[in-house]
Design a protein around this motif. Sequence first.
Motif, PDB file in Angstrom:
ATOM      1  N   GLN A   1       0.684  -1.226  -0.052  1.00  0.00           N
ATOM      2  CA  GLN A   1       0.070  -0.141  -0.108  1.00  0.00           C
ATOM      3  C   GLN A   1       0.767   1.157  -0.049  1.00  0.00           C
ATOM      4  O   GLN A   1       0.481   2.355  -0.316  1.00  0.00           O
ATOM      5  CB  GLN A   1      -0.888  -0.213   1.070  1.00  0.00           C
ATOM      6  N   ALA A   2       1.953   1.175   0.361  1.00  0.00           N
ATOM      7  CA  ALA A   2       2.920   2.592   0.324  1.00  0.00           C
ATOM      8  C   ALA A   2       4.488   2.005   0.383  1.00  0.00           C
ATOM      9  O   ALA A   2       4.670   0.871   0.749  1.00  0.00           O
ATOM     10  CB  ALA A   2       2.574   3.210   1.540  1.00  0.00           C
ATOM     11  N   VAL A   3       5.330   2.664  -0.001  1.00  0.00           N
ATOM     12  CA  VAL A   3       6.654   2.398   0.077  1.00  0.00           C
ATOM     13  C   VAL A   3       7.416   3.756   0.934  1.00  0.00           C
ATOM     14  O   VAL A   3       7.127   4.881   0.711  1.00  0.00           O
ATOM     15  CB  VAL A   3       7.442   2.532  -1.368  1.00  0.00           C
ATOM     16  N   VAL A   4       8.384   3.005   1.603  1.00  0.00           N
ATOM     17  CA  VAL A   4       9.251   4.014   2.806  1.00  0.00           C
ATOM     18  C   VAL A   4      10.696   3.766   2.061  1.00  0.00           C
ATOM     19  O   VAL A   4      10.996   2.512   2.310  1.00  0.00           O
ATOM     20  CB  VAL A   4       8.913   3.788   3.989  1.00  0.00           C
ATOM     21  N   THR A   5      11.309   4.608   1.778  1.00  0.00           N
ATOM     22  CA  THR A   5      12.721   4.646   1.243  1.00  0.00           C
ATOM     23  C   THR A   5      13.699   4.830   2.114  1.00  0.00           C
ATOM     24  O   THR A   5      13.649   6.330   2.761  1.00  0.00           O
ATOM     25  CB  THR A   5      12.755   5.340  -0.072  1.00  0.00           C
ATOM     26  N   ALA A   6      14.643   4.101   2.589  1.00  0.00           N
ATOM     27  CA  ALA A   6      15.420   4.485   3.256  1.00  0.00           C
ATOM     28  C   ALA A   6      16.630   5.329   2.786  1.00  0.00           C
ATOM     29  O   ALA A   6      16.725   5.484   1.570  1.00  0.00           O
ATOM     30  CB  ALA A   6      16.482   3.149   4.107  1.00  0.00           C
ATOM     31  N   PRO A   7      17.526   6.119   3.413  1.00  0.00           N
ATOM     32  CA  PRO A   7      18.246   6.850   2.730  1.00  0.00           C
ATOM     33  C   PRO A   7      19.418   6.231   1.684  1.00  0.00           C
ATOM     34  O   PRO A   7      19.938   4.953   2.114  1.00  0.00           O
ATOM     35  CB  PRO A   7      19.125   7.904   3.785  1.00  0.00           C
ATOM     36  N   LEU A   8      19.592   6.768   0.662  1.00  0.00           N
ATOM     37  CA  LEU A   8      20.682   6.226  -0.231  1.00  0.00           C
ATOM     38  C   LEU A   8      21.540   7.249  -0.577  1.00  0.00           C
ATOM     39  O   LEU A   8      21.243   8.599  -0.628  1.00  0.00           O
ATOM     40  CB  LEU A   8      19.989   5.506  -1.305  1.00  0.00           C
ATOM     41  N   SER A   9      22.580   6.848  -1.271  1.00  0.00           N
ATOM     42  CA  SER A   9      23.599   7.812  -1.747  1.00  0.00           C
ATOM     43  C   SER A   9      23.239   8.070  -3.076  1.00  0.00           C
ATOM     44  O   SER A   9      23.420   7.142  -4.155  1.00  0.00           O
ATOM     45  CB  SER A   9      25.197   7.411  -1.623  1.00  0.00           C
ATOM     46  N   LYS A  10      23.054   9.405  -3.591  1.00  0.00           N
ATOM     47  CA  LYS A  10      22.765   9.746  -5.065  1.00  0.00           C
ATOM     48  C   LYS A  10      24.072   9.404  -5.939  1.00  0.00           C
ATOM     49  O   LYS A  10      23.997   9.068  -6.991  1.00  0.00           O
ATOM     50  CB  LYS A  10      22.383  11.507  -5.206  1.00  0.00           C
ATOM     51  N   GLU A  11      25.242   9.551  -5.251  1.00  0.00           N
ATOM     52  CA  GLU A  11      26.508   9.492  -6.233  1.00  0.00           C
ATOM     53  C   GLU A  11      26.915   7.847  -6.430  1.00  0.00           C
ATOM     54  O   GLU A  11      26.865   7.525  -7.400  1.00  0.00           O
ATOM     55  CB  GLU A  11      27.799   9.836  -5.101  1.00  0.00           C
ATOM     56  N   ALA A  12      26.253   7.152  -5.349  1.00  0.00           N
ATOM     57  CA  ALA A  12      26.428   5.555  -5.502  1.00  0.00           C
ATOM     58  C   ALA A  12      25.311   5.271  -6.431  1.00  0.00           C
ATOM     59  O   ALA A  12      25.672   4.298  -7.365  1.00  0.00           O
ATOM     60  CB  ALA A  12      26.244   5.104  -4.157  1.00  0.00           C
ATOM     61  N   LEU A  13      24.029   5.891  -6.259  1.00  0.00           N
ATOM     62  CA  LEU A  13      23.090   5.386  -7.304  1.00  0.00           C
ATOM     63  C   LEU A  13      23.652   5.797  -8.915  1.00  0.00           C
ATOM     64  O   LEU A  13      23.154   4.876  -9.684  1.00  0.00           O
ATOM     65  CB  LEU A  13      21.869   6.246  -7.106  1.00  0.00           C
ATOM     66  N   GLN A  14      24.075   6.765  -9.161  1.00  0.00           N
ATOM     67  CA  GLN A  14      24.680   7.129 -10.426  1.00  0.00           C
ATOM     68  C   GLN A  14      25.703   6.461 -10.871  1.00  0.00           C
ATOM     69  O   GLN A  14      25.802   6.265 -12.023  1.00  0.00           O
ATOM     70  CB  GLN A  14      24.923   8.879 -10.603  1.00  0.00           C
ATOM     71  N   LEU A  15      26.577   5.952  -9.788  1.00  0.00           N
ATOM     72  CA  LEU A  15      27.657   5.166 -10.199  1.00  0.00           C
ATOM     73  C   LEU A  15      27.177   3.790 -10.773  1.00  0.00           C
ATOM     74  O   LEU A  15      27.709   3.096 -11.757  1.00  0.00           O
ATOM     75  CB  LEU A  15      28.561   4.685  -9.099  1.00  0.00           C
ATOM     76  N   ALA A  16      26.047   3.452 -10.300  1.00  0.00           N
ATOM     77  CA  ALA A  16      25.401   2.093 -10.682  1.00  0.00           C
ATOM     78  C   ALA A  16      24.636   2.210 -11.930  1.00  0.00           C
ATOM     79  O   ALA A  16      23.985   1.230 -12.659  1.00  0.00           O
ATOM     80  CB  ALA A  16      24.418   1.602  -9.650  1.00  0.00           C
ATOM     81  N   GLY A  17      24.656   3.460 -12.525  1.00  0.00           N
ATOM     82  CA  GLY A  17      23.965   3.757 -13.919  1.00  0.00           C
ATOM     83  C   GLY A  17      22.620   4.278 -13.778  1.00  0.00           C
ATOM     84  O   GLY A  17      21.848   4.446 -14.776  1.00  0.00           O
ATOM     85  N   TYR A  18      21.910   4.574 -12.427  1.00  0.00           N
ATOM     86  CA  TYR A  18      20.704   5.054 -12.339  1.00  0.00           C
ATOM     87  C   TYR A  18      20.938   6.742 -12.961  1.00  0.00           C
ATOM     88  O   TYR A  18      21.611   7.448 -12.073  1.00  0.00           O
ATOM     89  CB  TYR A  18      20.021   4.839 -11.216  1.00  0.00           C
ATOM     90  N   GLY A  19      20.325   7.189 -13.782  1.00  0.00           N
ATOM     91  CA  GLY A  19      20.451   8.777 -14.087  1.00  0.00           C
ATOM     92  C   GLY A  19      19.659   9.538 -13.421  1.00  0.00           C
ATOM     93  O   GLY A  19      18.897  10.272 -14.214  1.00  0.00           O
ATOM     94  N   PHE A  20      19.351   9.150 -12.305  1.00  0.00           N
ATOM     95  CA  PHE A  20      18.307  10.232 -11.568  1.00  0.00           C
ATOM     96  C   PHE A  20      19.138  11.284 -10.457  1.00  0.00           C
ATOM     97  O   PHE A  20      20.044  10.772  -9.837  1.00  0.00           O
ATOM     98  CB  PHE A  20      17.433   9.231 -10.743  1.00  0.00           C
ATOM     99  N   PRO A  21      18.645  12.482 -10.454  1.00  0.00           N
ATOM    100  CA  PRO A  21      19.288  13.237  -9.440  1.00  0.00           C
ATOM    101  C   PRO A  21      18.975  12.920  -7.826  1.00  0.00           C
ATOM    102  O   PRO A  21      19.536  13.269  -7.062  1.00  0.00           O
ATOM    103  CB  PRO A  21      18.588  14.644  -9.589  1.00  0.00           C
TER     104      PRO A  21
END
Length: 326
Positions: free
Chosen positions: A113-133
Motif C-alpha cells: 500500500q505504500a513504500v518508505v525509502t531508506a536513505p541512499l547515496s545519490k553518487e552511488a546510485l549514479q555510479l550504478a547507472g541510474y541517471g536520476f538526481p
Amino acid sequence: MKPVIAITIGDFNGIGPEVALKAAMHPSIKRICQPLLVGPLSVFQHTQKVLKIRTTISKTSLPILKPQGIPVLDVSDGIWADVQFGKVTTTSGKTAGVAVERAVELCVKKKAQAVVTAPLSKEALQLAGYGFPGQTEMVALLSRSQRVAMMLVSNSMRVGLVTIHTPLREVVAAITKEKIVEKGEIIHESLRKNFNVKSPRIAILALNPHAGEGGRIGDEEQTIIIPAMEDLTSRGIDVEGPFSADAFFGTKRFQKYDAVLAMYHDQGLIPLKMHAMGKAVNFSAGLNIIRTSPDHGTAYDIAGKGKADISSMLKAIELAVRLTKN
C-alpha cells in the motif's frame, strides 16, 4: 487487514539497513502495519550480526501469510553485497536502486500500500547507472507518475519545493511561472486528497531578499512569482505572498497556512529542520502511489556503529500508514 508497507534497504554502506530493520521491528510499527523489508536478505542478516539486533527475519514472498518475524523480500539475485561501511560503491548503489524498483513495483501492482525509502547515496546510485538526481525523480518515473512535488512534513509545517536538488547557481533559471503553478496545483490537491484539508491555504515564498523590494534587488517576484500566483488564484487555489522567507519563518507566520511553497531546497528546509530535525518526513506529493522517507541522509560517519536515530524513519512509516487510510 493491516496495510503492507514496503521499506527499502537504502545504501547498505550507510545507516539504511539499520534504520529500516530497527523501525520494522518497533512495536508501534507492528501494531499499525505489516512492514516488509526490501533488499538482500544477507545484508539484513549482516546488519543483525554486526549490531547485535535480536529479532527474527525471514525471506518471504507475496502475499505475506504467516511471517516468521520480519519478512524480507530478497532482491539479492545477481548482486554481490560487499558491505564497506562509510564508502560510496557501485554495488551499494545498485542494490539500493533495485530495492526501490521492486518496492515501487509492489505498490503499482497493489501488493503493497505504500513504500518508505531508506536513505541512499545519490553518487552511488549514479555510479550504478541510474541517471536520476534523487529518489523522488526515480520513484516518479517507476510509478508512471506525470507530476511530483517534494514536500517535507512535520508536526508544525509542510514545506513544498519548486526546485529540489538544483545547484544554487542554476536556481534562478530553473524557476518559471509554469513550474510554480504546477507545484502549487500538486500541493493543493495533495492537501485535499492526502491530508484531508478541505480548503487549503498555501503561502508562497519570494526568491530574493525582502521579496525583491519592488524590483530593486531582483525582479523575479514581479515577472515570475506574482503572475504564477495570479494563475493559481484563477484556478481556485488559495495562495498568498510572495513572502520574504526570513521574516515569514522568524515571525512563525507559517502557522497560519496549511503548506508553504519555497523556491529552492535550503530556503524551505533549513527552517523546517531547525524545528523538527529527525522528526520530519519527506513525502512525494502527486505520485500515483504513496511514498515517504526519513528527513536525513546515509550518515556514513556512524554507519555500522549502532548509533542511528530511527525517529524520522518511524515518522515516515506512520505517515505512510495514515496516508493509505486517507
